[in-house]
Design a protein around this motif. Structure first.
Motif, PDB file in Angstrom:
ATOM      1  N   VAL A 223     -66.934  35.459 -28.734  1.00 19.35           N
ATOM      2  CA  VAL A 223     -66.233  34.691 -27.690  1.00 19.35           C
ATOM      3  C   VAL A 223     -67.028  33.440 -27.334  1.00 19.35           C
ATOM      4  O   VAL A 223     -66.469  32.342 -27.204  1.00 19.35           O
ATOM      5  N   TYR A 224     -68.330  33.613 -27.199  1.00 22.15           N
ATOM      6  CA  TYR A 224     -69.189  32.471 -26.851  1.00 22.15           C
ATOM      7  C   TYR A 224     -69.108  31.380 -27.920  1.00 22.15           C
ATOM      8  O   TYR A 224     -68.897  30.199 -27.616  1.00 22.15           O
ATOM      9  N   GLN A 225     -69.260  31.785 -29.176  1.00 20.26           N
ATOM     10  CA  GLN A 225     -69.229  30.811 -30.269  1.00 20.26           C
ATOM     11  C   GLN A 225     -67.824  30.233 -30.458  1.00 20.26           C
ATOM     12  O   GLN A 225     -67.660  29.043 -30.768  1.00 20.26           O
ATOM     13  N   GLY A 226     -66.800  31.092 -30.272  1.00 21.21           N
ATOM     14  CA  GLY A 226     -65.424  30.627 -30.434  1.00 21.21           C
ATOM     15  C   GLY A 226     -65.065  29.569 -29.405  1.00 21.21           C
ATOM     16  O   GLY A 226     -64.465  28.525 -29.740  1.00 21.21           O
ATOM     17  N   GLU A 227     -65.399  29.810 -28.148  1.00 20.95           N
ATOM     18  CA  GLU A 227     -65.095  28.841 -27.088  1.00 20.95           C
ATOM     19  C   GLU A 227     -65.890  27.549 -27.291  1.00 20.95           C
ATOM     20  O   GLU A 227     -65.394  26.447 -27.021  1.00 20.95           O
ATOM     21  N   LYS A 228     -67.090  27.699 -27.789  1.00 21.33           N
ATOM     22  CA  LYS A 228     -67.913  26.528 -28.072  1.00 21.33           C
ATOM     23  C   LYS A 228     -67.274  25.678 -29.179  1.00 21.33           C
ATOM     24  O   LYS A 228     -67.221  24.437 -29.085  1.00 21.33           O
ATOM     25  N   LEU A 229     -66.728  26.331 -30.197  1.00 21.54           N
ATOM     26  CA  LEU A 229     -66.059  25.615 -31.286  1.00 21.54           C
ATOM     27  C   LEU A 229     -64.759  24.965 -30.821  1.00 21.54           C
ATOM     28  O   LEU A 229     -64.411  23.855 -31.250  1.00 21.54           O
ATOM     29  N   MET A 230     -64.063  25.648 -29.939  1.00 19.67           N
ATOM     30  CA  MET A 230     -62.816  25.078 -29.423  1.00 19.67           C
ATOM     31  C   MET A 230     -63.092  23.807 -28.628  1.00 19.67           C
ATOM     32  O   MET A 230     -62.387  22.802 -28.765  1.00 19.67           O
ATOM     33  N   LYS A 236     -60.065  16.351 -31.217  1.00 19.71           N
ATOM     34  CA  LYS A 236     -59.449  15.759 -32.406  1.00 19.71           C
ATOM     35  C   LYS A 236     -58.317  16.600 -32.991  1.00 19.71           C
ATOM     36  O   LYS A 236     -57.523  16.094 -33.793  1.00 19.71           O
ATOM     37  N   HIS A 237     -58.258  17.865 -32.614  1.00 18.26           N
ATOM     38  CA  HIS A 237     -57.255  18.747 -33.206  1.00 18.26           C
ATOM     39  C   HIS A 237     -56.540  19.554 -32.123  1.00 18.26           C
ATOM     40  O   HIS A 237     -57.042  19.729 -31.017  1.00 18.26           O
ATOM     41  N   GLU A 238     -55.377  20.051 -32.495  1.00 18.14           N
ATOM     42  CA  GLU A 238     -54.633  20.936 -31.605  1.00 18.14           C
ATOM     43  C   GLU A 238     -53.772  21.869 -32.430  1.00 18.14           C
ATOM     44  O   GLU A 238     -53.624  21.696 -33.648  1.00 18.14           O
ATOM     45  N   GLY A 239     -53.240  22.890 -31.775  1.00 17.54           N
ATOM     46  CA  GLY A 239     -52.351  23.829 -32.456  1.00 17.54           C
ATOM     47  C   GLY A 239     -53.005  24.523 -33.631  1.00 17.54           C
ATOM     48  O   GLY A 239     -54.147  24.998 -33.563  1.00 17.54           O
ATOM     49  N   ALA A 241     -54.106  23.374 -36.486  1.00 11.31           N
ATOM     50  CA  ALA A 241     -55.294  22.692 -37.018  1.00 11.31           C
ATOM     51  C   ALA A 241     -56.538  23.087 -36.217  1.00 11.31           C
ATOM     52  O   ALA A 241     -57.611  23.339 -36.779  1.00 11.31           O
ATOM     53  N   LEU A 242     -56.394  23.168 -34.896  1.00 10.76           N
ATOM     54  CA  LEU A 242     -57.518  23.546 -34.042  1.00 10.76           C
ATOM     55  C   LEU A 242     -57.934  24.985 -34.320  1.00 10.76           C
ATOM     56  O   LEU A 242     -59.125  25.285 -34.484  1.00 10.76           O
ATOM     57  N   MET A 243     -56.943  25.894 -34.372  1.00 12.17           N
ATOM     58  CA  MET A 243     -57.246  27.302 -34.611  1.00 12.17           C
ATOM     59  C   MET A 243     -57.897  27.504 -35.976  1.00 12.17           C
ATOM     60  O   MET A 243     -58.777  28.348 -36.157  1.00 12.17           O
ATOM     61  N   ASN A 244     -57.466  26.724 -36.953  1.00 12.20           N
ATOM     62  CA  ASN A 244     -58.018  26.829 -38.305  1.00 12.20           C
ATOM     63  C   ASN A 244     -59.481  26.377 -38.333  1.00 12.20           C
ATOM     64  O   ASN A 244     -60.321  26.992 -39.012  1.00 12.20           O
ATOM     65  N   LYS A 245     -59.782  25.317 -37.582  1.00 10.01           N
ATOM     66  CA  LYS A 245     -61.159  24.834 -37.493  1.00 10.01           C
ATOM     67  C   LYS A 245     -62.055  25.890 -36.844  1.00 10.01           C
ATOM     68  O   LYS A 245     -63.184  26.142 -37.289  1.00 10.01           O
ATOM     69  N   VAL A 246     -61.548  26.508 -35.790  1.00 13.08           N
ATOM     70  CA  VAL A 246     -62.320  27.547 -35.088  1.00 13.08           C
ATOM     71  C   VAL A 246     -62.518  28.752 -35.999  1.00 13.08           C
ATOM     72  O   VAL A 246     -63.617  29.331 -36.063  1.00 13.08           O
TER      73      VAL A 246
END
Length: 268
Positions: A223-230, A236-239, A241-246
């Motif tokens: 959770v910590y790393q995921g929120e940090k990545l978000m 620059k990303h959303e939807g 694309a954002l979830m894929n980057k995370v």
């Protein structure tokens, strides 16, 4: 020829003596010697000495003084031959005298690289977290021959290495961190290899490590790393694309895909 006019004890060193010589024109200071040389050469008032003998006594006394300094250097701990040689060179001792001193030290069993290596391994094994490969490297840096170093580290038993590694694993993995369990394991394995433990014993020590995984701590780290990545990518990303980057970021950090998917679904 010169005669010994008188012999006096040095004020600051009771086992050293000043020799005064008379060449027929009155006495003057000649040289000083240690008590051992005074006795060995039976130096006494009235004894005649030629220039060659005076030179010999001065040279022998110089060697004896440096030998005494080397003994003092050894009194703190055992030393390798290289360490003693380096010490003597630093003292600007003549090469010929270095060989004389080294020969005497070895003859009296005061310098023994094999004995040094065995004791060094035992000490490192009992007081440090270093493995045999690193200890062998340290020995060679101290001038111990590779063959002697290799033989000495054989005294570091496999079972002792295993127990030491297990204690390090338990200690490190019990500390809560923000990394995935897999990443922590990889980092710890790399650290143990750097400490000089062999791949075989490290691999065996980690064989059942998955059982020690703390699922709650793993989820908190994800959770910590995921929120940090978000936060990092949402500018620059959303939807999708954002979830894929995370997702990519969390996977590279060593988190399992089912847990990553669970986190992403909770954020959709």
């Amino acid at each position: 020829m010169k005669k010994i006019a008188r012999i006096t004890t040095q004020k600051k060193s009771k086992n050293r003596y000043n020799i005064f010589l008379d060449d027929g024109h009155g006495e003057s200071y000649g040289f000083s010697v240690d008590e051992a040389l005074l006795i060995e050469y039976r130096l006494r008032k009235g004894l005649e000495l030629d220039n060659s003998m005076v030179d010999t006594l001065i040279q022998k006394d110089t060697v004896h003084k440096v030998y005494t300094q080397a003994i003092h250097f050894l009194s703190y701990r055992m030393r390798t031959k290289k360490e003693i040689r380096d010490y003597l060179v630093k003292k600007e001792v003549e090469p010929e005298q270095v060989e004389q001193i080294m020969g005497r030290l070895e003859k009296e069993n005061l310098v023994d690289d094999r004995q040094f290596a065995e004791m060094f391994v035992r000490t490192r094994m009992n007081t440090s977290s270093k493995g045999p490969s690193l200890i062998k490297k340290e020995l060679m840096e101290k001038g111990v021959a590779a063959a002697i170093a290799a033989e000495a580290v054989e005294g570091y038993p496999y079972e002792v290495q295993y127990e030491k590694i297990r204690k390090l694993i338990d200690k490190k993995l019990s500390q809560k961190k923000k990394d995935s369990f897999r990443k922590q394991v990889q980092n710890l394995q790399a650290s143990l290899m750097q400490k000089g433990f062999t791949q075989d014993v490290v691999k065996e020590a980690f064989a059942d490590i998955q059982e020690e995984k703390d699922e709650d701590a793993e989820w908190e780290a994800l959770v910590y790393q995921g929120e940090k990545l978000m936060r990092k990518h949402q500018m620059k990303h959303e939807g999708y694309a954002l979830m894929n980057k995370v997702k990519e970021g969390l996977f590279r950090k060593g988190f399992p895909m089912d847990q990553i998917q669970k986190f992403l679904e909770s954020r959709e």
